[in-house]
Design a protein around this motif. Structure first.
Motif, PDB file in Angstrom:
ATOM      1  N   MET A  91      17.295   2.691  68.717  1.00  0.00           N
ATOM      2  CA  MET A  91      18.140   3.640  68.428  1.00  0.00           C
ATOM      3  C   MET A  91      19.673   3.511  68.808  1.00  0.00           C
ATOM      4  O   MET A  91      20.025   2.674  69.649  1.00  0.00           O
ATOM      5  N   VAL A  92      20.579   3.797  67.835  1.00  0.00           N
ATOM      6  CA  VAL A  92      21.957   3.730  67.656  1.00  0.00           C
ATOM      7  C   VAL A  92      22.460   4.292  69.091  1.00  0.00           C
ATOM      8  O   VAL A  92      22.328   5.652  69.308  1.00  0.00           O
ATOM      9  N   SER A  93      23.379   3.788  69.912  1.00  0.00           N
ATOM     10  CA  SER A  93      23.712   4.504  70.869  1.00  0.00           C
ATOM     11  C   SER A  93      24.650   5.507  70.653  1.00  0.00           C
ATOM     12  O   SER A  93      25.878   5.224  69.711  1.00  0.00           O
ATOM     13  N   GLN A  94      25.071   6.629  71.347  1.00  0.00           N
ATOM     14  CA  GLN A  94      25.813   7.497  71.213  1.00  0.00           C
ATOM     15  C   GLN A  94      27.069   7.393  72.317  1.00  0.00           C
ATOM     16  O   GLN A  94      27.920   8.276  72.436  1.00  0.00           O
ATOM     17  N   THR A  95      27.093   6.300  72.886  1.00  0.00           N
ATOM     18  CA  THR A  95      27.995   6.151  73.957  1.00  0.00           C
ATOM     19  C   THR A  95      28.806   4.847  73.675  1.00  0.00           C
ATOM     20  O   THR A  95      28.170   3.761  73.800  1.00  0.00           O
ATOM     21  N   THR A  96      30.231   4.781  73.972  1.00  0.00           N
ATOM     22  CA  THR A  96      30.775   3.453  73.778  1.00  0.00           C
ATOM     23  C   THR A  96      31.400   3.526  75.318  1.00  0.00           C
ATOM     24  O   THR A  96      31.667   4.042  75.904  1.00  0.00           O
ATOM     25  N   VAL A  97      31.291   2.057  75.635  1.00  0.00           N
ATOM     26  CA  VAL A  97      31.769   1.697  76.768  1.00  0.00           C
ATOM     27  C   VAL A  97      33.487   1.364  76.424  1.00  0.00           C
ATOM     28  O   VAL A  97      33.696   0.452  75.991  1.00  0.00           O
ATOM     29  N   VAL A  98      34.232   1.961  77.307  1.00  0.00           N
ATOM     30  CA  VAL A  98      35.906   1.588  77.257  1.00  0.00           C
ATOM     31  C   VAL A  98      36.076   1.029  78.668  1.00  0.00           C
ATOM     32  O   VAL A  98      36.032   1.424  79.687  1.00  0.00           O
ATOM     33  N   ILE A  99      36.924  -0.463  78.311  1.00  0.00           N
ATOM     34  CA  ILE A  99      37.391  -1.071  79.673  1.00  0.00           C
ATOM     35  C   ILE A  99      38.743  -1.276  79.382  1.00  0.00           C
ATOM     36  O   ILE A  99      39.384  -1.841  78.433  1.00  0.00           O
ATOM     37  N   ALA A 100      39.665  -0.889  80.361  1.00  0.00           N
ATOM     38  CA  ALA A 100      40.874  -1.429  80.499  1.00  0.00           C
ATOM     39  C   ALA A 100      41.104  -2.658  81.498  1.00  0.00           C
ATOM     40  O   ALA A 100      40.374  -2.796  82.569  1.00  0.00           O
ATOM     41  N   THR A 101      41.608  -3.560  81.067  1.00  0.00           N
ATOM     42  CA  THR A 101      41.867  -4.729  81.891  1.00  0.00           C
ATOM     43  C   THR A 101      43.180  -5.456  81.815  1.00  0.00           C
ATOM     44  O   THR A 101      44.058  -5.243  80.809  1.00  0.00           O
ATOM     45  N   ARG A 102      43.528  -6.411  82.827  1.00  0.00           N
ATOM     46  CA  ARG A 102      44.649  -7.086  82.941  1.00  0.00           C
ATOM     47  C   ARG A 102      44.733  -8.327  83.869  1.00  0.00           C
ATOM     48  O   ARG A 102      44.280  -8.119  84.883  1.00  0.00           O
ATOM     49  N   ASP A 103      44.680  -9.448  83.149  1.00  0.00           N
ATOM     50  CA  ASP A 103      44.671 -10.680  83.922  1.00  0.00           C
ATOM     51  C   ASP A 103      43.471 -11.144  84.897  1.00  0.00           C
ATOM     52  O   ASP A 103      43.578 -11.542  85.831  1.00  0.00           O
ATOM     53  N   ARG A 104      42.354 -10.759  84.320  1.00  0.00           N
ATOM     54  CA  ARG A 104      40.873 -10.700  84.978  1.00  0.00           C
ATOM     55  C   ARG A 104      39.825 -11.248  83.947  1.00  0.00           C
ATOM     56  O   ARG A 104      38.878 -11.047  83.628  1.00  0.00           O
ATOM     57  N   ALA A 105      40.254 -12.386  83.215  1.00  0.00           N
ATOM     58  CA  ALA A 105      39.311 -13.026  82.380  1.00  0.00           C
ATOM     59  C   ALA A 105      37.847 -13.068  82.705  1.00  0.00           C
ATOM     60  O   ALA A 105      36.928 -13.086  82.203  1.00  0.00           O
ATOM     61  N   ASP A 106      37.873 -13.912  84.003  1.00  0.00           N
ATOM     62  CA  ASP A 106      36.599 -14.354  84.601  1.00  0.00           C
ATOM     63  C   ASP A 106      35.769 -12.916  84.783  1.00  0.00           C
ATOM     64  O   ASP A 106      34.633 -12.822  84.519  1.00  0.00           O
ATOM     65  N   ASP A 107      36.223 -12.068  85.656  1.00  0.00           N
ATOM     66  CA  ASP A 107      35.585 -10.672  86.019  1.00  0.00           C
ATOM     67  C   ASP A 107      35.043 -10.116  84.705  1.00  0.00           C
ATOM     68  O   ASP A 107      33.969  -9.669  84.582  1.00  0.00           O
ATOM     69  N   LEU A 108      36.123 -10.025  83.599  1.00  0.00           N
ATOM     70  CA  LEU A 108      35.749  -9.261  82.467  1.00  0.00           C
ATOM     71  C   LEU A 108      34.641  -9.960  81.670  1.00  0.00           C
ATOM     72  O   LEU A 108      33.691  -9.453  81.283  1.00  0.00           O
ATOM     73  N   ALA A 109      34.534 -11.349  81.815  1.00  0.00           N
ATOM     74  CA  ALA A 109      33.405 -12.106  81.112  1.00  0.00           C
ATOM     75  C   ALA A 109      32.133 -11.646  81.690  1.00  0.00           C
ATOM     76  O   ALA A 109      30.932 -11.419  80.934  1.00  0.00           O
ATOM     77  N   ARG A 110      32.059 -11.689  83.047  1.00  0.00           N
ATOM     78  CA  ARG A 110      30.962 -11.348  83.721  1.00  0.00           C
ATOM     79  C   ARG A 110      30.451  -9.908  83.189  1.00  0.00           C
ATOM     80  O   ARG A 110      29.330  -9.576  83.181  1.00  0.00           O
ATOM     81  N   THR A 111      31.587  -9.082  83.401  1.00  0.00           N
ATOM     82  CA  THR A 111      31.059  -7.345  82.978  1.00  0.00           C
ATOM     83  C   THR A 111      30.577  -7.495  81.478  1.00  0.00           C
ATOM     84  O   THR A 111      29.578  -6.880  81.068  1.00  0.00           O
ATOM     85  N   LEU A 112      31.075  -8.320  80.565  1.00  0.00           N
ATOM     86  CA  LEU A 112      30.856  -8.055  79.283  1.00  0.00           C
ATOM     87  C   LEU A 112      29.427  -8.665  78.865  1.00  0.00           C
ATOM     88  O   LEU A 112      28.715  -8.178  78.095  1.00  0.00           O
ATOM     89  N   THR A 113      28.991  -9.707  79.639  1.00  0.00           N
ATOM     90  CA  THR A 113      27.691 -10.286  79.787  1.00  0.00           C
ATOM     91  C   THR A 113      26.639  -9.299  80.177  1.00  0.00           C
ATOM     92  O   THR A 113      25.786  -9.242  79.365  1.00  0.00           O
TER      93      THR A 113
END
Length: 283
Positions: free
Chosen positions: A1-23
């Motif tokens: 089923m297609v999701s009805q929710t989009t996840v929005v992330i604001a980020t700055r200078d945290r590439a490693d943390d963001l990569a973990r979250t996106l995984t």
């Protein structure tokens, strides 16, 4: 089923943390929008290289919490879940919230149970929301709240856009409180729902605690100036000024707030009486 929710992330200078979250989020098969606040590291390039299913909005500058407004406007789903670059959603959390929004037409925001990693403890704010003195209305799925933790929040997109999103005067942090007040002023409800779960593993890359304390005090006062009655405005302003006589951070916060006074005057809109009564009860 297609999701009805989009996840929005604001980020700055945290590439490693963001990569973990996106995984983690990739396991949920939901659309994700990353809004980059002018990172000086390789955040934008890395996301585009390693997570090609993620949309990236590169602002080229730091807009603080307003970055999320860009992400919500870009989303096309009826609901938007916020993550920070160091937080993610549990499996099943977003479909559960979608069902709640569908069943409760007055519901504008779900505040989730936020589990702090790596030790799995409950964020203390959640315990406060669970015992909210505002109680629980019959047509809502949980206790009413007038505040939340943004990395554990899901909004009805139309409600978010209808009140203008996060406020331009505040920048960051503490943007959640005035947003929840504005939702309430427009007839929308914010509820804490224990069954909807987010995870937060605080990044080791954080601003100095003294700086954060100053901007939190500044934004608390700005929020009061923007929405509370004149008597409350005067009382809290003099209280912070009094603290500033013996507390350097409080004095700096007052000076920083005064610099934004022209913007406050343009944006001031006192709360309706019924919402002000609820805010006063909490404060």
């Amino acid at each position: 089923m297609v999701s009805q929710t989009t996840v929005v992330i604001a980020t700055r200078d945290r590439a490693d943390d963001l990569a973990r979250t996106l995984t983690r989020l990739a396991e949920l098969h939901v659309p994700v929008v990353v809004v980059d606040n002018g990172s000086s590291d390789d955040t934008v390039a890395r996301v585009r290289r390693e997570f090609d299913q993620v949309e990236v909005l590169a602002l080229g500058r730091n807009e603080g919490a307003l970055a999320r407004n860009h992400g919500v406007r870009h989303a096309t789903t009826p609901y938007v879940a916020f993550s920070d670059d160091d937080s993610w959603w549990a499996p099943g959390a977003l479909p559960c919230a979608e069902e709640l929004f569908a069943r409760h037409p007055r519901l504008g925001l779900v505040a989730a149970r936020t589990v702090v990693e790596p030790d799995g403890r409950l964020d203390p704010v959640c315990a406060e929301m669970a015992r909210s003195p505002l109680g629980r209305d019959d047509d809502l799925p949980g206790p009413s709240v007038l505040g939340f933790v943004c990395c554990g929040a899901i909004v009805r997109r139309s409600a978010f856009l209808g009140v203008g999103g996060f406020h331009p005067v505040l920048f960051w942090p503490g943007e959640e409180r005035i947003f929840s007040w504005d939702l309430a002023a427009s007839g929308w409800a914010c509820c804490y729902v224990d069954a909807v779960v987010a995870h937060h593993q605080p990044s080791s890359s954080r601003p100095p605690s003294a700086w954060r304390r100053r901007v939190e005090m500044r934004n608390d006062l700005l929020t009061t100036w923007l929405r509370r009655p004149a008597a409350v405005v005067l009382g809290e302003t003099f209280a912070l000024a009094g603290r500033g006589l013996r507390d350097r951070d409080a004095g700096a916060a007052l000076v920083a707030a005064l610099r934004k006074l022209p913007e406050v005057v343009r944006h001031r809109r006192p709360l309706p009486a019924d919402v002000e009564r609820r805010v006063a009860l909490l404060r």
